[in-house]
Write an enzyme that holds these catalytic residues in place. Structure first.
Site, PDB file in Angstrom:
ATOM      1  N   ASP A 136      41.150  32.941  45.254  1.00  0.00           N
ATOM      2  CA  ASP A 136      41.117  34.325  45.736  1.00  0.00           C
ATOM      3  C   ASP A 136      39.697  34.757  46.070  1.00  0.00           C
ATOM      4  O   ASP A 136      39.501  35.857  46.600  1.00  0.00           O
ATOM      5  CB  ASP A 136      41.730  35.281  44.699  1.00  0.00           C
ATOM      6  CG  ASP A 136      41.014  35.231  43.360  1.00  0.00           C
ATOM      7  OD1 ASP A 136      41.010  34.149  42.758  1.00  0.00           O
ATOM      8  OD2 ASP A 136      40.469  36.256  42.921  1.00  0.00           O
TER       9      ASP A 136
ATOM     10  N   ARG B 108      39.820  46.631  42.196  1.00  0.00           N
ATOM     11  CA  ARG B 108      38.770  47.639  42.115  1.00  0.00           C
ATOM     12  C   ARG B 108      38.027  47.774  43.449  1.00  0.00           C
ATOM     13  O   ARG B 108      36.864  48.114  43.511  1.00  0.00           O
ATOM     14  CB  ARG B 108      37.779  47.309  40.999  1.00  0.00           C
ATOM     15  CG  ARG B 108      37.070  45.980  41.117  1.00  0.00           C
ATOM     16  CD  ARG B 108      35.966  45.889  40.068  1.00  0.00           C
ATOM     17  NE  ARG B 108      35.357  44.576  40.045  1.00  0.00           N
ATOM     18  CZ  ARG B 108      34.222  44.314  39.396  1.00  0.00           C
ATOM     19  NH1 ARG B 108      33.595  45.266  38.747  1.00  0.00           N
ATOM     20  NH2 ARG B 108      33.718  43.102  39.401  1.00  0.00           N
TER      21      ARG B 108
ATOM     22  N   LYS C 101      33.726  47.658  46.400  1.00  0.00           N
ATOM     23  CA  LYS C 101      33.787  47.119  45.047  1.00  0.00           C
ATOM     24  C   LYS C 101      33.431  48.266  44.105  1.00  0.00           C
ATOM     25  O   LYS C 101      32.370  48.881  44.240  1.00  0.00           O
ATOM     26  CB  LYS C 101      32.797  45.969  44.891  1.00  0.00           C
ATOM     27  CG  LYS C 101      32.936  45.166  43.610  1.00  0.00           C
ATOM     28  CD  LYS C 101      31.999  43.953  43.680  1.00  0.00           C
ATOM     29  CE  LYS C 101      32.149  43.052  42.465  1.00  0.00           C
ATOM     30  NZ  LYS C 101      31.253  41.865  42.569  1.00  0.00           N
TER      31      LYS C 101
ATOM     32  N   GLY D 225      45.193  41.089  43.121  1.00  0.00           N
ATOM     33  CA  GLY D 225      45.095  41.780  44.393  1.00  0.00           C
ATOM     34  C   GLY D 225      43.824  42.603  44.329  1.00  0.00           C
ATOM     35  O   GLY D 225      43.033  42.478  43.395  1.00  0.00           O
TER      36      GLY D 225
END
Length: 463
Positions: free
Chosen positions: A257, A96, A116, A93
């Site tokens: 992802d 960061r 990020k 998920g």
């Protein structure tokens, strides 16, 4: 994108909240010791009504993550799963990063500001939730270069150094830290759908499908919505894979992802630009099987699209989904022709001529060993121009001029860039040299000059 866009009004949005609490977790940003502005994408900021922010306000919003008025009141860590190097991982998920804000561009399209390196979330596992400054610098360079080369990419909006020291196993440590903000049209990944399918959440799958159709594609929901959404994704990802090839780019980690349903390239880790047309060239040292090698990127992206089709099969008949994925090869082939001709700067002719040119050109690049950037620079407009250190006299290039006969330039080649001695490139040696000057002397001049050079190349390529 023009370099001096017309300023647009700020149009905040909160569309993601319509999905409900099962799609995200409210989180807080890390409290960083410092906020030092290192890169501000003023060009992008102007397009979304944030160009007038002074530096103090910029740092508050994109370093301290003070909410933008009218947008999300609190950052959201998005939930998703994904296949990583073909192995399914349900324990990932936003680990960061988070969705910081939503807004609309001048055309009314939804945009996300995602982060990020903004700190730990429920999905950080054993990570510190941070980003190295070097990683941030590399992402700026990647997104600027890809945007200039016509790839549908996220744009790096902001890079702020945060005053922490980080330990990393794959680079010299301790190293400096940063937080990055990216701008793109959505952070919904194929892995977002995979998570819902994993838990057999059919109602949520339908809700997410409708959200993507309405907010990301300007389409309408309906019984045939899953098939239409997949068809959009197939078209977009086929173009993305083709644009990677024309750019000579290797993303490095094309996990499910990391594939956005808007087909925007994003999340740059071990990326590389290939020097020569080598289908086996890889970007990641850990990709020992070459799964995501330069020449296998279309295959990898299609594999991920099949995973999306599998999730949508829970809420759709199989036939329209199969028809959509079956269309990928033909759409990729058409997109490759358009992308290569676009990079070459020539207008298309007949499909037969274009296919013949593609065959000659790819063979010449593979056998001739000329650098990709050098080749497209020397042959821009379909004619060899000026002096060049590259040798085009060998057998590999024997049929090239004949294959290019009759092709017309797609735009004027009167920009001063086309008179340069060398093309603008972004090979790993230059990336490392730019970083070395920052790391050793806090000298940002080479970085700033490179961004300016990339944008100048982009102007020239647009004519």
């Amino acid at each position: 994108m023009p370099d001096a866009p017309q300023a647009a009004p700020f149009r905040p949005e909160t569309a993601i909240l319509s999905l409900g609490d099962d799609f995200y977790d409210p989180v807080k940003a890390a409290d960083f010791p410092q906020t030092i502005l290192r890169f501000r994408n003023q060009r992008a900021a102007e397009t979304v009504g944030l160009g007038d922010l002074d530096e103090a306000a910029w740092l508050r919003h994109f370093g301290r993550f003070e909410a933008l008025p009218g947008s999300l009141e609190q950052p959201l860590a998005l939930r998703y799963h994904g296949h990583q190097f073909r192995n399914y991982n349900p324990d990932i998920g936003d680990g960061r990063g988070f969705l910081f804000a939503q807004l609309r561009d001048a055309d009314g399209r939804l945009l996300d500001l995602g982060t990020k390196g903004s700190g730990q979330t429920p999905y950080s596992r054993f990570g510190d939730g941070r980003l190295t400054l070097k990683g941030g610098v590399r992402e700026v360079l990647a997104t600027e270069m890809l945007e200039a080369l016509g790839v549908n990419t996220s744009r790096t909006f902001s890079l702020i150094e945060t005053g922490e020291t980080l330990e990393r196993n794959d680079e010299p440590s301790p190293t400096r830290s940063a937080v990055l903000v990216r701008l793109n049209h959505g952070h919904i990944r194929i892995g977002t759908f995979q998570r819902l399918a994993f838990f057999q959440q059919e109602d949520e799958l339908r809700r997410l499908t409708d959200y993507c159709l309405i907010e990301l594609y300007g389409d309408q929901p309906g019984e045939d919505g899953p098939g239409r959404l997949l068809d959009h994704v197939v078209s977009g990802t086929a173009r993305l894979a083709a644009s990677y090839m024309a750019a000579g780019f290797v993303h490095g980690v094309l996990n499910s992802d990391n594939i956005n349903v808007t087909a925007e390239s994003f999340d740059y880790g071990p990326w590389r630009f290939a020097k020569t047309w080598d289908p086996r060239f890889t970007a990641a040292y850990f990709d020992q099987q070459g799964l995501y090698a330069f020449g296998r990127q279309a295959e990898a992206i299609l594999w991920d699209v099949y995973q999306l089709a599998g999730t949508l099969a829970l809420i759709s008949p199989v036939e329209p989904l199969q028809a959509a994925v079956d269309a990928f090869p033909a759409r990729f082939e058409a997109a490759m022709r358009a992308a290569i001709l676009g990079r070459l700067g020539v207008k298309p002719k007949s499909e037969e001529d274009d296919l013949a040119l593609m065959g000659v050109l790819e063979s010449a690049l593979m056998r001739g060993g000329v650098e990709i950037d050098r080749f497209f620079f020397d042959w821009a407009g379909g004619r060899r121009r000026g002096a060049s250190p590259a040798d085009y006299s060998g057998e590999a290039f024997a049929g090239l001029e004949q294959a290019l006969a009759g092709y017309e330039p797609s735009h004027p080649l009167d920009h001063p860039y086309w008179g340069d001695a060398v093309p603008c490139s972004m090979h790993i040696e230059e990336v490392e040299a730019i970083w070395a000057r920052i790391a050793e002397a806090d000298d940002w001049s080479a970085f700033e000059a490179k961004v300016a050079a990339i944008r100048r190349m982009g102007e020239a390529m647009r004519g």
